[in-house]
Write a protein that holds these residues in place. Sequence first.
Motif: not given
Length: 118
Positions: A36-44, A46-57
């Motif tokens: 839940d924590c990992v999914l929540g962090f990734l979702k937040r 993505l909502e902030k617009g950090n697509w590239k960073e999430v994609q790298d991870v």
Amino acid sequence: MRNFFPSISPLKLMQLQRWSNLRQEQLSDAIYITKDCVLGFLKRQLEKGNWKEVQDVLKGKPMTKAGKYFYNEMRGKVVSTLMLRLGLRRIVAISIALILVPIILAKVAGEAMSLVKK
């Protein structure tokens, strides 16, 4: 994703359970809380617009500056959440996060890739 994924995860989970004296129920709770924590962090992020960073991870590039920062930030969130919700000692929470976060990231990346392929 192999950069994140530990080689023998089931064995490491069993060793962690024995070392930390966690009951099976506590370990199951730790897995759900971490997920839940990992999914929540990734979702937040993505909502902030950090697509590239999430994609790298998710692609398993932890050595890029953004990937390293996000991975460490996510792991820190997981540790603090485990300590608060389960009342674990810091060293046990860190050990759990070191093992579970890569496993969960690998599963999330796999599910995301299967959704993209459809």
